[in-house]
Design a protein around this motif. Structure first.
Motif, PDB file in Angstrom:
ATOM      1  N   PRO A  51       0.766  -1.235  -0.117  1.00  0.00           N
ATOM      2  CA  PRO A  51       0.112  -0.052  -0.044  1.00  0.00           C
ATOM      3  C   PRO A  51       0.942   1.321  -0.078  1.00  0.00           C
ATOM      4  CG  PRO A  51       0.065  -0.932   2.225  1.00  0.00           C
ATOM      5  CD  PRO A  51       0.794  -1.970   1.207  1.00  0.00           C
ATOM      6  N   HIS A  52       0.169   2.147  -0.298  1.00  0.00           N
ATOM      7  CA  HIS A  52       1.201   3.555  -0.465  1.00  0.00           C
ATOM      8  C   HIS A  52       1.239   4.273   1.165  1.00  0.00           C
ATOM      9  CE1 HIS A  52       0.444   5.524  -4.594  1.00  0.00           C
ATOM     10  NE2 HIS A  52       1.204   4.322  -4.601  1.00  0.00           N
ATOM     11  N   SER A  53       2.246   4.958   1.192  1.00  0.00           N
ATOM     12  CA  SER A  53       2.429   5.674   2.420  1.00  0.00           C
ATOM     13  C   SER A  53       2.018   7.060   2.232  1.00  0.00           C
ATOM     14  CB  SER A  53       3.898   5.703   2.857  1.00  0.00           C
ATOM     15  OG  SER A  53       4.266   6.275   4.002  1.00  0.00           O
ATOM     16  N   SER A  54       1.887   7.981   3.188  1.00  0.00           N
ATOM     17  CA  SER A  54       1.482   9.309   2.937  1.00  0.00           C
ATOM     18  C   SER A  54       2.170  10.230   4.185  1.00  0.00           C
ATOM     19  CB  SER A  54       0.035   9.356   3.151  1.00  0.00           C
ATOM     20  OG  SER A  54      -0.644   9.116   4.310  1.00  0.00           O
ATOM     21  N   GLU A  55       2.434  11.515   3.813  1.00  0.00           N
ATOM     22  CA  GLU A  55       2.838  12.361   4.684  1.00  0.00           C
ATOM     23  C   GLU A  55       1.927  12.313   6.137  1.00  0.00           C
ATOM     24  OE1 GLU A  55       4.156  16.349   3.383  1.00  0.00           O
ATOM     25  OE2 GLU A  55       3.607  15.430   1.395  1.00  0.00           O
ATOM     26  N   LYS A  56       0.646  12.400   5.640  1.00  0.00           N
ATOM     27  CA  LYS A  56      -0.340  12.349   7.011  1.00  0.00           C
ATOM     28  C   LYS A  56      -0.325  11.282   7.921  1.00  0.00           C
ATOM     29  CE  LYS A  56      -5.519  12.785   7.827  1.00  0.00           C
ATOM     30  NZ  LYS A  56      -6.553  12.975   7.225  1.00  0.00           N
ATOM     31  N   CYS A 183      27.436   7.345  21.583  1.00  0.00           N
ATOM     32  CA  CYS A 183      26.403   6.541  21.022  1.00  0.00           C
ATOM     33  C   CYS A 183      26.260   6.825  19.417  1.00  0.00           C
ATOM     34  CB  CYS A 183      25.165   7.069  21.731  1.00  0.00           C
ATOM     35  SG  CYS A 183      25.208   6.517  23.354  1.00  0.00           S
ATOM     36  N   PRO A 184      27.116   6.228  18.483  1.00  0.00           N
ATOM     37  CA  PRO A 184      27.125   6.844  17.153  1.00  0.00           C
ATOM     38  C   PRO A 184      25.881   5.645  16.548  1.00  0.00           C
ATOM     39  CG  PRO A 184      28.906   5.020  17.809  1.00  0.00           C
ATOM     40  CD  PRO A 184      28.181   5.313  19.035  1.00  0.00           C
ATOM     41  N   GLU A 185      24.768   6.366  16.271  1.00  0.00           N
ATOM     42  CA  GLU A 185      23.663   5.536  15.614  1.00  0.00           C
ATOM     43  C   GLU A 185      23.581   5.729  14.034  1.00  0.00           C
ATOM     44  OE1 GLU A 185      22.633   3.261  17.241  1.00  0.00           O
ATOM     45  OE2 GLU A 185      22.076   3.761  19.150  1.00  0.00           O
ATOM     46  N   ILE A 186      23.796   4.703  13.426  1.00  0.00           N
ATOM     47  CA  ILE A 186      23.662   4.924  11.737  1.00  0.00           C
ATOM     48  C   ILE A 186      22.365   3.921  11.738  1.00  0.00           C
ATOM     49  CG2 ILE A 186      24.742   4.930   9.571  1.00  0.00           C
ATOM     50  CD1 ILE A 186      27.466   4.723  11.195  1.00  0.00           C
ATOM     51  N   MET A 187      21.439   4.297  11.958  1.00  0.00           N
ATOM     52  CA  MET A 187      20.102   3.647  12.035  1.00  0.00           C
ATOM     53  C   MET A 187      19.645   3.505  10.513  1.00  0.00           C
ATOM     54  SD  MET A 187      19.634   2.622  14.961  1.00  0.00           S
ATOM     55  CE  MET A 187      18.021   1.747  14.729  1.00  0.00           C
ATOM     56  N   SER A 188      20.025   4.187   9.720  1.00  0.00           N
ATOM     57  CA  SER A 188      19.316   4.192   8.255  1.00  0.00           C
ATOM     58  C   SER A 188      20.206   2.975   7.630  1.00  0.00           C
ATOM     59  CB  SER A 188      19.950   5.381   7.411  1.00  0.00           C
ATOM     60  OG  SER A 188      21.362   5.655   7.397  1.00  0.00           O
ATOM     61  N   ALA A 189      21.115   2.372   8.212  1.00  0.00           N
ATOM     62  CA  ALA A 189      21.793   1.091   7.767  1.00  0.00           C
ATOM     63  C   ALA A 189      21.108   0.022   8.071  1.00  0.00           C
ATOM     64  CB  ALA A 189      23.406   1.166   8.212  1.00  0.00           C
ATOM     65  N   ILE A 190      20.225   0.075   8.990  1.00  0.00           N
ATOM     66  CA  ILE A 190      19.507  -1.206   9.436  1.00  0.00           C
ATOM     67  C   ILE A 190      18.176  -1.256   9.167  1.00  0.00           C
ATOM     68  CG2 ILE A 190      21.440  -2.006  10.756  1.00  0.00           C
ATOM     69  CD1 ILE A 190      19.741  -1.407  13.423  1.00  0.00           C
ATOM     70  N   ASN A 191      17.615   0.037   8.829  1.00  0.00           N
ATOM     71  CA  ASN A 191      16.063   0.250   8.469  1.00  0.00           C
ATOM     72  C   ASN A 191      15.953  -0.208   7.219  1.00  0.00           C
ATOM     73  OD1 ASN A 191      13.558   1.015   9.322  1.00  0.00           O
ATOM     74  ND2 ASN A 191      13.831   3.101   8.308  1.00  0.00           N
ATOM     75  N   TYR A 193      13.490   0.373   4.036  1.00  0.00           N
ATOM     76  CA  TYR A 193      12.905   1.702   3.629  1.00  0.00           C
ATOM     77  C   TYR A 193      12.097   1.120   2.445  1.00  0.00           C
ATOM     78  CZ  TYR A 193      16.004   4.582   6.011  1.00  0.00           C
ATOM     79  OH  TYR A 193      16.687   5.047   7.265  1.00  0.00           O
ATOM     80  N   ARG A 194      11.940  -0.113   2.307  1.00  0.00           N
ATOM     81  CA  ARG A 194      10.694  -0.769   1.469  1.00  0.00           C
ATOM     82  C   ARG A 194       9.758  -1.264   2.207  1.00  0.00           C
ATOM     83  NH1 ARG A 194      14.757  -3.352  -3.304  1.00  0.00           N
ATOM     84  NH2 ARG A 194      15.141  -1.194  -4.256  1.00  0.00           N
ATOM     85  N   ARG A 195       9.516  -1.056   3.355  1.00  0.00           N
ATOM     86  CA  ARG A 195       8.561  -1.548   4.198  1.00  0.00           C
ATOM     87  C   ARG A 195       7.993  -0.362   5.007  1.00  0.00           C
ATOM     88  NH1 ARG A 195      10.905  -5.865   8.322  1.00  0.00           N
ATOM     89  NH2 ARG A 195      10.881  -7.214   6.279  1.00  0.00           N
ATOM     90  N   ARG A 196       6.511  -0.485   4.567  1.00  0.00           N
ATOM     91  CA  ARG A 196       5.638   0.753   4.961  1.00  0.00           C
ATOM     92  C   ARG A 196       5.641   1.133   6.610  1.00  0.00           C
ATOM     93  NH1 ARG A 196       0.201   1.991   6.204  1.00  0.00           N
ATOM     94  NH2 ARG A 196      -0.615   3.623   5.318  1.00  0.00           N
ATOM     95  N   GLU A 197       5.497   0.079   7.407  1.00  0.00           N
ATOM     96  CA  GLU A 197       5.437   0.465   8.764  1.00  0.00           C
ATOM     97  C   GLU A 197       6.636   0.812   9.368  1.00  0.00           C
ATOM     98  OE1 GLU A 197       5.733  -3.991   8.396  1.00  0.00           O
ATOM     99  OE2 GLU A 197       4.980  -2.401   7.083  1.00  0.00           O
ATOM    100  N   VAL A 198       7.919   0.777   8.850  1.00  0.00           N
ATOM    101  CA  VAL A 198       9.040   1.325   9.696  1.00  0.00           C
ATOM    102  C   VAL A 198       9.817   2.303   8.584  1.00  0.00           C
ATOM    103  CG1 VAL A 198       9.238  -0.875  10.872  1.00  0.00           C
ATOM    104  CG2 VAL A 198      10.384  -0.839   8.605  1.00  0.00           C
ATOM    105  N   HIS A 199       9.479   2.481   7.261  1.00  0.00           N
ATOM    106  CA  HIS A 199      10.380   3.293   6.273  1.00  0.00           C
ATOM    107  C   HIS A 199      10.611   4.757   6.898  1.00  0.00           C
ATOM    108  CE1 HIS A 199       7.829   5.917   3.811  1.00  0.00           C
ATOM    109  NE2 HIS A 199       6.691   5.344   4.689  1.00  0.00           N
ATOM    110  N   PHE A 200       9.605   5.295   7.762  1.00  0.00           N
ATOM    111  CA  PHE A 200       9.967   6.717   8.130  1.00  0.00           C
ATOM    112  C   PHE A 200      10.296   7.012   9.399  1.00  0.00           C
ATOM    113  CE2 PHE A 200       5.950   4.666   9.503  1.00  0.00           C
ATOM    114  CZ  PHE A 200       5.553   4.969  10.692  1.00  0.00           C
ATOM    115  N   ILE A 201      10.735   6.017  10.346  1.00  0.00           N
ATOM    116  CA  ILE A 201      10.847   5.926  11.678  1.00  0.00           C
ATOM    117  C   ILE A 201      12.174   6.685  11.966  1.00  0.00           C
ATOM    118  CG2 ILE A 201      11.316   4.656  13.822  1.00  0.00           C
ATOM    119  CD1 ILE A 201       9.440   2.777  13.029  1.00  0.00           C
ATOM    120  N   PHE A 202      13.472   6.144  11.257  1.00  0.00           N
ATOM    121  CA  PHE A 202      14.675   6.351  12.097  1.00  0.00           C
ATOM    122  C   PHE A 202      15.555   7.505  11.331  1.00  0.00           C
ATOM    123  CE2 PHE A 202      14.028   1.886  13.380  1.00  0.00           C
ATOM    124  CZ  PHE A 202      14.272   2.171  14.499  1.00  0.00           C
TER     125      PHE A 202
END
Length: 372
Positions: A51-56, A183-191, A193-202
């Protein structure tokens, strides 16, 4: 036992950032392409449509409007959708060590300290770039320390508070005078981005906090108490690890990225984090009104506000529970330190605050600090 104080915090976030609008555009383009290429399987019911994601949707689900990342181009590349971090030779400073070093130097500079003042370095983050040698030891070396020790540890988003408890006990018992937590957090490396429920979090960020013996000089923040709790849960998980290559054959599908059941995490974490915080407040002989402010892990705006309201027994206004996730997203263990650093300069000597971080595991850590 000696007092342990927070002497300084330093942090850094990448300059490049991605807005919700940009993130949604690339995700929906990917979803449309995937659905078109797999139309027959989707129609047959053997494959689920994306499904699509959205800003809202993103803003309502998290409160996040933006996030800073180490490599925007890789994440915006439809055929990649993950950061591109070039391999470095063994002799070169590792990428995560370099990321942590920038925050470490800021913390030392702010406190007027040098590597010679340190007894130890702890790298506390959701994941380390390698198993060994320790990223902490590499940072120790890069700082120019000629003595002392360093080690890596992880307790996901709660890592900073867990490390603060370790450092506090070493300082209070006289085994160390000054310890730097990075605390060096490179969370974009383990997120994912093709999964709607988590693609926006980190988002990505690095933070460091310097703890010292309280008798060194006036000022700072006394670390009056820490409380830790853990409870097993699979609701928030990442399977990246050294055994991955042994578990699956080359042709088997395997994704080790972050995965979560957001509703379950929300349901479980709020009572756990508020409970740990409330118990610590009571253990130290305080009442909720004795705590001026809460600096909480920036996981989700609804979680932050709910935990603050329950723990401090009042409405979570911007003064009571500051929010930075709208700009930086969830930066894992670095977020509680960043929030503290950005929203503490107005507090007066004698005023107290609550630091609380919570995440996968589940792990939760709370700390009460008082400005000296």
């Amino acid at each position: 036992m000696r007092d342990c104080v927070i002497r300084s915090v330093g942090w850094t976030a990448p300059e490049a950032s991605i807005s919700n609008e940009e993130l949604v555009k690339v995700f929906n383009t990917y979803a449309d392409r995937f659905n078109a290429e797999n139309a027959d399987a989707i129609a047959a019911g053997t494959l689920a449509e994306i499904p699509h994601s959205s800003e809202k949707f993103i803003e309502q689900a998290s409160g996040i409007l933006n996030r800073h990342v180490v490599d925007k181009a890789g994440l915006m590349d439809l055929d990649r959708m993950r950061p591109r971090i070039p391999h470095r030779e063994k002799e070169a400073l590792a990428y995560q060590a370099e990321f942590g070093l920038s925050a470490a130097k800021k913390a030392l500079d702010k406190a007027g300290r040098t590597a010679d003042d340190l007894d130890g370095v702890i790298v506390a983050s959701s994941a380390q770039q390698r198993n060994f040698p320790g990223v902490s030891v590499e940072i120790q070396n890069a700082l120019g320390m000629t003595r002392g020790w360093a080690f890596d540890m992880t307790m996901a988003c709660a890592s900073a508070i867990f490390a603060m408890q370790q450092a506090r006990e070493l300082i209070r018992t006289g085994q160390a005078d000054a310890i730097l937590i990075v605390c060096p957090e490179i969370m974009s490396a383990i997120n994912h981005y093709r999964r709607r429920e988590v693609h926006f979090i980190f988002g990505d960020a690095s933070a460091a906090i310097l703890l010292e013996a309280g008798d060194r000089e006036p000022g700072g923040w006394e670390l009056q108490g820490v409380r830790l709790e853990t409870k097993w849960s699979n609701a928030l998980r990442s399977d990246f690890g050294f055994m991955n290559h042994t578990e699956f054959e080359d042709d088997e599908p395997f994704e080790a990225f972050v995965d979560q059941d957001g509703h379950r995490v929300f349901r479980d974490v709020i009572p756990m984090a508020s409970g740990v915080s409330s118990k610590l407040i009571a253990d130290l002989g305080y009442q909720p009104h004795d705590i001026r402010r809460a600096w909480l892990h920036q996981a989700n705006i609804r979680i932050v506000q709910a935990v603050a309201k329950k723990a401090l027994d009042r409405e979570p206004t911007a003064d009571v529970a500051p929010i930075i996730l709208n700009e930086y997203g969830n930066t894992s263990s670095s977020s509680v330190l960043m929030t503290f650093d950005m929203h503490s300069s107005d507090m007066k000597p004698g005023e107290r605050g609550l630091m609380c971080a919570f995440g996968a595991g589940y792990g939760c850590g709370a700390a009460i600090i008082q400005k000296r």
